[in-house]
Write a protein that holds these residues in place. Structure first.
Motif, PDB file in Angstrom:
ATOM      1  N   UNK A 179       0.012   9.630  10.091  1.00 50.12           N
ATOM      2  CA  UNK A 179       0.785  11.002  10.725  1.00 50.12           C
ATOM      3  C   UNK A 179      -0.143  12.053  10.138  1.00 50.12           C
ATOM      4  N   UNK A 180      -0.081  11.755   9.108  1.00 43.43           N
ATOM      5  CA  UNK A 180      -0.602  13.357   8.610  1.00 43.43           C
ATOM      6  C   UNK A 180      -2.194  13.051   7.095  1.00 43.43           C
ATOM      7  N   UNK A 181      -3.258  13.562   7.349  1.00 45.48           N
ATOM      8  CA  UNK A 181      -4.450  13.360   6.821  1.00 45.48           C
ATOM      9  C   UNK A 181      -3.369  13.392   4.434  1.00 45.48           C
ATOM     10  N   UNK A 182      -4.499  12.525   4.114  1.00 44.69           N
ATOM     11  CA  UNK A 182      -3.823  12.042   2.572  1.00 44.69           C
ATOM     12  C   UNK A 182      -5.418  11.538   2.259  1.00 44.69           C
ATOM     13  N   UNK A 183      -5.528  11.697   0.983  1.00 45.80           N
ATOM     14  CA  UNK A 183      -6.496  11.519  -0.293  1.00 45.80           C
ATOM     15  C   UNK A 183      -5.872  10.692  -1.212  1.00 45.80           C
ATOM     16  N   UNK A 184      -4.719  10.484  -0.312  1.00 45.42           N
ATOM     17  CA  UNK A 184      -3.898   9.381  -2.109  1.00 45.42           C
ATOM     18  C   UNK A 184      -3.691   8.062  -2.158  1.00 45.42           C
ATOM     19  N   UNK A 185      -4.422   7.714  -3.745  1.00 50.33           N
ATOM     20  CA  UNK A 185      -5.275   6.286  -3.274  1.00 50.33           C
ATOM     21  C   UNK A 185      -4.093   5.066  -2.957  1.00 50.33           C
ATOM     22  N   UNK A 186      -2.768   5.853  -3.207  1.00 57.02           N
ATOM     23  CA  UNK A 186      -1.686   4.522  -2.640  1.00 57.02           C
ATOM     24  C   UNK A 186      -1.455   4.716  -1.597  1.00 57.02           C
ATOM     25  N   UNK A 187      -2.478   5.000  -1.221  1.00 56.09           N
ATOM     26  CA  UNK A 187      -1.432   4.880   0.835  1.00 56.09           C
ATOM     27  C   UNK A 187      -3.269   4.560   1.637  1.00 56.09           C
ATOM     28  N   UNK A 188      -4.102   4.421   0.802  1.00 57.63           N
ATOM     29  CA  UNK A 188      -5.657   3.476   1.034  1.00 57.63           C
ATOM     30  C   UNK A 188      -5.569   2.536   0.763  1.00 57.63           C
ATOM     31  N   UNK A 189      -5.078   2.107  -0.611  1.00 61.10           N
ATOM     32  CA  UNK A 189      -5.262   0.774  -0.684  1.00 61.10           C
ATOM     33  C   UNK A 189      -4.332   0.323   0.167  1.00 61.10           C
ATOM     34  N   UNK A 190      -2.883   0.800   0.423  1.00 61.13           N
ATOM     35  CA  UNK A 190      -2.053  -0.561   1.486  1.00 61.13           C
ATOM     36  C   UNK A 190      -2.511  -0.313   2.719  1.00 61.13           C
ATOM     37  N   UNK A 191      -3.151   0.950   2.676  1.00 59.07           N
ATOM     38  CA  UNK A 191      -3.493   0.522   4.266  1.00 59.07           C
ATOM     39  C   UNK A 191      -4.703  -0.034   5.048  1.00 59.07           C
ATOM     40  N   UNK A 192      -5.217  -0.474   3.849  1.00 63.28           N
ATOM     41  CA  UNK A 192      -6.797  -1.297   3.952  1.00 63.28           C
ATOM     42  C   UNK A 192      -5.875  -2.307   3.341  1.00 63.28           C
ATOM     43  N   UNK A 193      -5.350  -2.812   3.068  1.00 72.09           N
ATOM     44  CA  UNK A 193      -4.400  -4.040   2.817  1.00 72.09           C
ATOM     45  C   UNK A 193      -4.115  -4.715   3.924  1.00 72.09           C
ATOM     46  N   UNK A 194      -2.552  -3.219   4.783  1.00 74.10           N
ATOM     47  CA  UNK A 194      -2.820  -4.251   5.697  1.00 74.10           C
ATOM     48  C   UNK A 194      -3.347  -4.367   7.614  1.00 74.10           C
ATOM     49  N   UNK A 195      -4.955  -3.806   7.255  1.00 75.41           N
ATOM     50  CA  UNK A 195      -5.957  -4.216   8.171  1.00 75.41           C
ATOM     51  C   UNK A 195      -6.876  -5.128   7.910  1.00 75.41           C
ATOM     52  N   UNK A 196      -6.592  -5.584   6.828  1.00 77.49           N
ATOM     53  CA  UNK A 196      -7.291  -6.440   5.808  1.00 77.49           C
ATOM     54  C   UNK A 196      -6.735  -8.077   6.316  1.00 77.49           C
ATOM     55  N   UNK A 197      -5.108  -7.619   6.397  1.00 77.95           N
ATOM     56  CA  UNK A 197      -4.525  -8.368   6.277  1.00 77.95           C
ATOM     57  C   UNK A 197      -3.982  -8.908   8.085  1.00 77.95           C
ATOM     58  N   UNK A 198      -4.015  -7.947   8.649  1.00 81.02           N
ATOM     59  CA  UNK A 198      -4.238  -8.499  10.262  1.00 81.02           C
ATOM     60  C   UNK A 198      -5.209  -8.799  10.923  1.00 81.02           C
ATOM     61  N   UNK A 199      -6.183  -9.458   9.679  1.00 83.31           N
ATOM     62  CA  UNK A 199      -7.787 -10.400  10.140  1.00 83.31           C
ATOM     63  C   UNK A 199      -7.362 -11.988   9.912  1.00 83.31           C
TER      64      UNK A 199
END
Length: 368
Positions: free
Chosen positions: A312-332
């Motif tokens: 929804x919003x732009x980010x540079x936060x480490x926690x959001x980067x990591x949690x988002x990519x973990x979720x994307x990985x989990x979907x595979x």
């Protein structure tokens, strides 16, 4: 030159360092000089990828992007070293300082090459050939490295010209010679023509620029899409692209190829954390915030996928980067996967602050 009478005749130089990473290593470490040197991933384990090979190594057929294992097979006595990007970036900055003595219109393409527009040079030398020679001399005398230069009226021809007499070459293609030069050029030398496109062209009986020139723009577009219109103009020496000192940054990312396949979620998450930290640091360095996060996965069989999520919003936060990519990985299907590469990219940036300059140095596969 056909259809080029209205074009502005610029004086463009393309500077390309010779085997840059390997040359820096050979300069800094005498034991590497005169020997076949490969900079990149080491061949141990599953092996990595060649970033740059010295000219001694290239004699054996070793090339960039080749697997390190294949490079070792071609030259069993080759020396392999990991890249030192901090050192290369420091040298690259010194090279750009040399460029800036002559012009402010500098468009870096990576750490080791750049376009310069010297139509109106700072020192009023006037001759692009003389400026290119002075730059080459300064790089050699001050940095103990060699560069090759191409000089012409546009970016496309200057870039091709810089590769003609490597290493330590200087090639000038003047306005009256551009079209004949393009006609004689093998289609593989045209920017954007890879193996697949070259194969398609050859099946159509197109082997040189002269062959391409026989086709109408409509025929070129029909056969090669939007790129066809580009080829139509380029083969006639028509390239009005300006040298852009500050190119807009479209994305920011990092990736890593692992020595051994990742098979468990815990080790995948650990590697994602390292990559996310690298991306996070780069975003902070260049004051960038993005809305779209993309995960890249390459499996042990070289199959590759990407998965993206827009926030929804732009980010540079480490926690959001990591949690988002973990979720994307989990979907595979990670339970039955063997992963050799992971990468994270951020895009869809907020507008950059007015006085901020975007990054222009190359973000490499080997930065992690």
């Amino acid at each position: 030159m056909a259809d080029t009478g209205k074009q502005v005749k610029r004086k463009i130089i393309h500077i390309d360092m010779d085997a840059f990473y390997a040359s820096v290593e050979q300069r800094d470490f005498p034991e590497y000089r005169g020997k076949p040197l490969v900079v990149g991933g080491l061949p141990e384990g599953r092996g990595g990828v060649v970033a740059t090979a010295s000219y001694e190594a290239r004699k054996f057929g070793i090339r960039s992007a080749m697997s390190s294992k294949q490079a070792l097979q071609l030259c069993p006595h080759a020396l392999f070293v990991r890249p030192r990007f901090a050192a290369y970036k420091e040298v690259s900055q010194k090279i750009r300082e040399i460029f800036s003595r002559y012009t402010d219109l500098i468009e870096p393409l990576s750490l080791d090459e750049a376009y310069l527009d010297v139509s109106n040079d700072k020192l009023n030398i006037g001759s692009a050939i003389e400026i290119a020679q002075q730059i080459k001399d300064a790089i050699k005398n001050e940095l103990n490295l060699t560069a090759s230069a191409g000089v012409s009226v546009n970016k496309f021809v200057a870039k091709i010209a810089s590769d003609i007499k490597k290493p330590d070459g200087l090639t000038f293609i003047g306005p009256s010679s551009v079209e004949s030069f393009m006609e004689s050029l093998p289609i593989e030398k045209f920017y954007g023509v890879g193996k697949v496109t070259a194969g398609k062209m050859k099946k159509l009986g197109l082997f040189t620029g002269a062959d391409l020139k026989k086709l109408t723009e409509e025929e070129m577009t029909r056969s090669f899409g939007k790129a066809g219109a580009f080829y139509y103009r380029i083969v006639r020496g028509m390239d009005d692209r300006e040298v852009q000192p500050h190119r807009e940054t479209k994305s920011m990312g990092a990736e890593d190829t692992f020595a051994y396949d990742l098979t468990g979620q815990e080790e995948m998450h650990a590697e994602l954390a390292k990559i996310a930290k690298t991306v996070h640091d780069r975003l902070l360095k260049y004051q960038l915030k993005g809305r779209t996060i993309t995960l890249k996965i390459k499996y042990s069989d070289f199959r590759q996928i990407t998965r993206s999520q827009s926030l929804p919003n732009c980010t540079d936060e480490m926690e959001i980067l990591l949690s988002t990519t973990k979720n994307l990985l989990a979907a595979t299907d990670i339970e039955n996967s063997r992963i050799r590469l992971l990468g994270i990219t951020v895009s869809n940036f907020l507008p950059m602050p007015v006085n901020n300059k975007p990054p222009t140095d190359q973000l490499s596969l080997f930065d992690i």
